[in-house]
Motif scaffolding. Structure first.
Motif, PDB file in Angstrom:
ATOM      1  N   ASN A  10       0.855  -1.185   0.000  1.00 36.47           N
ATOM      2  CA  ASN A  10       0.000   0.000   0.000  1.00 36.47           C
ATOM      3  C   ASN A  10       0.890   1.233   0.000  1.00 36.47           C
ATOM      4  O   ASN A  10       2.039   1.195   0.426  1.00 36.47           O
ATOM      5  N   LEU A  11       0.355   2.329  -0.464  1.00 40.41           N
ATOM      6  CA  LEU A  11       1.105   3.576  -0.439  1.00 40.41           C
ATOM      7  C   LEU A  11       1.297   4.044   0.996  1.00 40.41           C
ATOM      8  O   LEU A  11       0.389   3.965   1.810  1.00 40.41           O
ATOM      9  N   VAL A  12       2.492   4.551   1.295  1.00 40.27           N
ATOM     10  CA  VAL A  12       2.780   5.118   2.601  1.00 40.27           C
ATOM     11  C   VAL A  12       3.178   6.563   2.375  1.00 40.27           C
ATOM     12  O   VAL A  12       4.193   6.826   1.724  1.00 40.27           O
ATOM     13  N   PRO A  13       2.390   7.511   2.863  1.00 39.81           N
ATOM     14  CA  PRO A  13       2.750   8.918   2.668  1.00 39.81           C
ATOM     15  C   PRO A  13       4.083   9.253   3.335  1.00 39.81           C
ATOM     16  O   PRO A  13       4.366   8.798   4.438  1.00 39.81           O
ATOM     17  N   VAL A  14       4.888  10.029   2.630  1.00 41.22           N
ATOM     18  CA  VAL A  14       6.200  10.431   3.114  1.00 41.22           C
ATOM     19  C   VAL A  14       6.301  11.945   3.003  1.00 41.22           C
ATOM     20  O   VAL A  14       6.103  12.503   1.930  1.00 41.22           O
ATOM     21  N   ILE A  21      12.697  13.172   7.335  1.00 44.38           N
ATOM     22  CA  ILE A  21      11.673  12.392   6.642  1.00 44.38           C
ATOM     23  C   ILE A  21      10.642  11.959   7.670  1.00 44.38           C
ATOM     24  O   ILE A  21      10.989  11.489   8.752  1.00 44.38           O
ATOM     25  N   ALA A  22       9.387  12.114   7.337  1.00 39.55           N
ATOM     26  CA  ALA A  22       8.305  11.644   8.202  1.00 39.55           C
ATOM     27  C   ALA A  22       7.505  10.600   7.432  1.00 39.55           C
ATOM     28  O   ALA A  22       6.999  10.867   6.346  1.00 39.55           O
ATOM     29  N   LEU A  23       7.415   9.412   7.986  1.00 39.20           N
ATOM     30  CA  LEU A  23       6.593   8.350   7.408  1.00 39.20           C
ATOM     31  C   LEU A  23       5.272   8.362   8.143  1.00 39.20           C
ATOM     32  O   LEU A  23       5.242   8.412   9.373  1.00 39.20           O
ATOM     33  N   ILE A  24       4.187   8.295   7.404  1.00 37.24           N
ATOM     34  CA  ILE A  24       2.866   8.374   8.019  1.00 37.24           C
ATOM     35  C   ILE A  24       2.113   7.098   7.694  1.00 37.24           C
ATOM     36  O   ILE A  24       1.934   6.753   6.527  1.00 37.24           O
ATOM     37  N   ALA A  25       1.691   6.401   8.730  1.00 37.82           N
ATOM     38  CA  ALA A  25       0.951   5.153   8.523  1.00 37.82           C
ATOM     39  C   ALA A  25      -0.068   4.988   9.636  1.00 37.82           C
ATOM     40  O   ALA A  25       0.145   5.394  10.771  1.00 37.82           O
ATOM     41  N   ARG A  26      -1.186   4.394   9.304  1.00 40.13           N
ATOM     42  CA  ARG A  26      -2.236   4.208  10.292  1.00 40.13           C
ATOM     43  C   ARG A  26      -1.955   2.984  11.175  1.00 40.13           C
ATOM     44  O   ARG A  26      -1.772   3.135  12.355  1.00 40.13           O
ATOM     45  N   PRO A  27      -1.901   1.762  10.644  1.00 38.27           N
ATOM     46  CA  PRO A  27      -1.575   0.654  11.537  1.00 38.27           C
ATOM     47  C   PRO A  27      -0.066   0.603  11.794  1.00 38.27           C
ATOM     48  O   PRO A  27       0.726   0.879  10.881  1.00 38.27           O
ATOM     49  N   PRO A  28       0.361   0.264  13.006  1.00 42.33           N
ATOM     50  CA  PRO A  28       1.794   0.219  13.340  1.00 42.33           C
ATOM     51  C   PRO A  28       2.590  -0.733  12.446  1.00 42.33           C
ATOM     52  O   PRO A  28       3.746  -0.471  12.150  1.00 42.33           O
ATOM     53  N   ALA A  34       7.289   0.190   6.354  1.00 46.54           N
ATOM     54  CA  ALA A  34       7.789   1.342   5.595  1.00 46.54           C
ATOM     55  C   ALA A  34       9.163   1.767   6.112  1.00 46.54           C
ATOM     56  O   ALA A  34      10.066   2.087   5.331  1.00 46.54           O
ATOM     57  N   PHE A  35       9.338   1.739   7.417  1.00 46.99           N
ATOM     58  CA  PHE A  35      10.623   2.105   8.020  1.00 46.99           C
ATOM     59  C   PHE A  35      11.714   1.140   7.565  1.00 46.99           C
ATOM     60  O   PHE A  35      12.810   1.558   7.183  1.00 46.99           O
ATOM     61  N   GLU A  36      11.408  -0.151   7.592  1.00 48.42           N
ATOM     62  CA  GLU A  36      12.388  -1.156   7.163  1.00 48.42           C
ATOM     63  C   GLU A  36      12.742  -0.976   5.685  1.00 48.42           C
ATOM     64  O   GLU A  36      13.894  -1.118   5.295  1.00 48.42           O
TER      65      GLU A  36
END
Length: 148
Positions: A10-14, A21-28, A34-36
């Motif tokens: 799924n797309l992960v807003p950055v 850099i800020a990664l934004i995701a709803r479920p942990p 995304a971090f990995e």
């Protein structure tokens, strides 16, 4: 704002600004994935994520957080350059309308609820934007007069 996407992800807003850099995701789990992925991509380019500087921020959608976002992000955008505006009654009306639209969304009230603007502003502990603009114009007035 960009999005990081793998083959079947799924797309992960950055949000990226300079070296932040800020990664934004709803479920942990999505955030961890995304971090990995970012870590792997950066290592491939001989870069690394600083573990000591990295933070995980979990935001809830409470009125307090929404009011904080309004005060730190939305209000400055709304009043950008207001020191130099000529405030006509039409301009004042539009600015106040935009402010109250945001505050009513935060509070969950509509115009049909017939809650006064000042009541909403007081409950969210925000200063009316027109007062804020007038103070900014007065701060700007001194340096302009000294230029003459």
């Amino acid at each position: 704002m960009r999005s990081a996407q793998g083959e079947h992800e799924n797309l992960v807003p950055v949000l990226a600004y300079a070296d932040d850099i800020a990664l934004i995701a709803r479920p942990p789990d999505d955030l961890q994935h995304a971090f990995e992925r970012w870590d792997t991509e950066l290592q491939a380019k001989d870069m690394k994520i600083s573990a000591t500087k990295s933070e995980i921020l979990v935001l809830s959608r409470t009125q307090k957080v929404k009011a904080l976002i309004y005060g730190t992000i939305l209000r400055p955008i709304l009043i950008y350059g207001a020191e130099t505006w000529t405030l006509t009654s039409k301009t004042k009306s539009k600015v106040q309308w935009a402010e109250m639209k945001s505050l009513r969304l935060i509070k969950g009230d509509t115009r049909l609820d017939r809650v006064r603007n000042i009541t909403i502003q007081n409950s969210l502990k925000t200063e009316p934007v027109l007062t804020y603009i007038e103070k900014a114009q007065l701060r700007w007035d001194g340096p302009v007069k000294r230029m003459d």
